[in-house]
Design a protein around this motif. Sequence first.
Motif, PDB file in Angstrom:
ATOM      1  N   UNK A 323       0.819  -1.212   0.000  1.00  0.00           N
ATOM      2  CA  UNK A 323       0.000   0.000   0.000  1.00  0.00           C
ATOM      3  C   UNK A 323       0.856   1.265   0.000  1.00  0.00           C
ATOM      4  N   UNK A 324       1.962   1.250   0.716  1.00  0.00           N
ATOM      5  CA  UNK A 324       2.855   2.407   0.738  1.00  0.00           C
ATOM      6  C   UNK A 324       3.555   2.592  -0.608  1.00  0.00           C
ATOM      7  N   UNK A 325       3.886   1.485  -1.260  1.00  0.00           N
ATOM      8  CA  UNK A 325       4.513   1.579  -2.578  1.00  0.00           C
ATOM      9  C   UNK A 325       3.540   2.142  -3.615  1.00  0.00           C
ATOM     10  N   UNK A 326       2.252   1.871  -3.447  1.00  0.00           N
ATOM     11  CA  UNK A 326       1.263   2.445  -4.361  1.00  0.00           C
ATOM     12  C   UNK A 326       1.332   3.965  -4.344  1.00  0.00           C
ATOM     13  N   UNK A 329       3.744   5.265  -6.599  1.00  0.00           N
ATOM     14  CA  UNK A 329       3.519   4.942  -8.004  1.00  0.00           C
ATOM     15  C   UNK A 329       4.158   3.653  -8.448  1.00  0.00           C
ATOM     16  N   UNK A 330       4.386   2.742  -7.504  1.00  0.00           N
ATOM     17  CA  UNK A 330       5.001   1.442  -7.818  1.00  0.00           C
ATOM     18  C   UNK A 330       4.042   0.333  -7.391  1.00  0.00           C
ATOM     19  N   UNK A 331       3.610  -0.471  -8.353  1.00  0.00           N
ATOM     20  CA  UNK A 331       2.664  -1.553  -8.077  1.00  0.00           C
ATOM     21  C   UNK A 331       3.411  -2.872  -8.013  1.00  0.00           C
ATOM     22  N   UNK A 332       3.346  -3.558  -6.877  1.00  0.00           N
ATOM     23  CA  UNK A 332       3.895  -4.901  -6.717  1.00  0.00           C
ATOM     24  C   UNK A 332       2.757  -5.819  -6.306  1.00  0.00           C
ATOM     25  N   UNK A 333       3.087  -7.033  -5.921  1.00  0.00           N
ATOM     26  CA  UNK A 333       2.048  -7.996  -5.566  1.00  0.00           C
ATOM     27  C   UNK A 333       2.194  -8.459  -4.116  1.00  0.00           C
TER      28      UNK A 333
END
Length: 374
Positions: A323-326, A329-333
């Motif tokens: 959620x913090x990476x979102x 602007x970085x989407x991970x899984x």
Amino acid sequence: MSKVDFRSLANNSVRNLTPYQPGKPIEELERELGITSSIKLASNENPLGPSPKVIQAATQALQKAHFYPDGGCYELKQALSRFLSVLPEQITVGNGSENVLELIVKAYLHKDDTAVISQFAFLTIPILIQSYGTRAKVVPAREWGHDIPSMIQSIDEKTRVLFLVNPNNPTGTYTNKMDFIRLMESVPPHVLVVVDEAYSEYITNPDYPNTLEFLPRYPNLVITRTFSKVYGLAALRLGYSISSVEIADILNRTRLPFNVNTIAAKAACAALDDQSHVQNSVEINQQGMQQLEEGLRQLNLKYIPSIGNFITVDVSNGMSVYQKLLLEGVIVRPLKAYDMPRHIRVTIGTRQQNDRFLKAVNKVLHARDNTVTA
């Protein structure tokens, strides 16, 4: 008019199913947060995209979009036959390899049957098994990978299919040639061994099994592959299986006649003809894997060694970091659905994308609480 509970009318196996959650699209993230220039490293897509030859072939195919596809996929099967040195009659095509996996479950698992699969294996497979009212026997993993001896021991009189995800998603571990042979020699001949090889084109390890060589020896072997990963055709949805002629005949009886569209089929033929693009994709992936491993070591983050186009990282709280990476602007899984709540899975991107992820994860993990207390 009285209210009808349509949930209660549904099949019990479907009613209690937890749907598969795909990676968040870039468009959705930017719409929600009002940001731009996001990157997606969540779904193991090829950062280079498809070959220019593929784009040209797909564009030309659009001119005949008003015609139904060739239901038998003659041209594609001929191309795969030449490329893989197998008979066209050994090939089954589908709307992504997930569709082919579904055909296998539909064709070979009855209600009281069981299928063997490893813990942490590709989540779509147990979802498919449950949706058809059958049961998955989940074998505990060993060092995040498939425990082949335990999987063999778990086979009983009700087992009809064993699924081997190689390399495994989301852990990136793999079953080597010696263990694969041990598995094939131990599985009863009436039990199908389905090897999901979605990432096989990325593999350079010498002890990774070339399963195609074993097809003549083991008629119960089924290999599934996809054009979604190294070939960069994820949006077009095209996968296939290679098996004995007898099994392929059953699967082709099960599939719907137009489960592969014309644009996807033409694009796949062009993709097979451009192996230089494949090799370039593999080289970019190897360089990116080395870059991420070095960066993660510098950040003192533990990761699971991977041979795919992704790497799974222990960040203590996967959902929180996701959620913090979102916000960066970085989407991970996040991998909570796999019972791996400490981990995130990160696709290997371009050098610039990998660098951005490393900087972003360092930022969110080391952010200080600036709240002033009295």
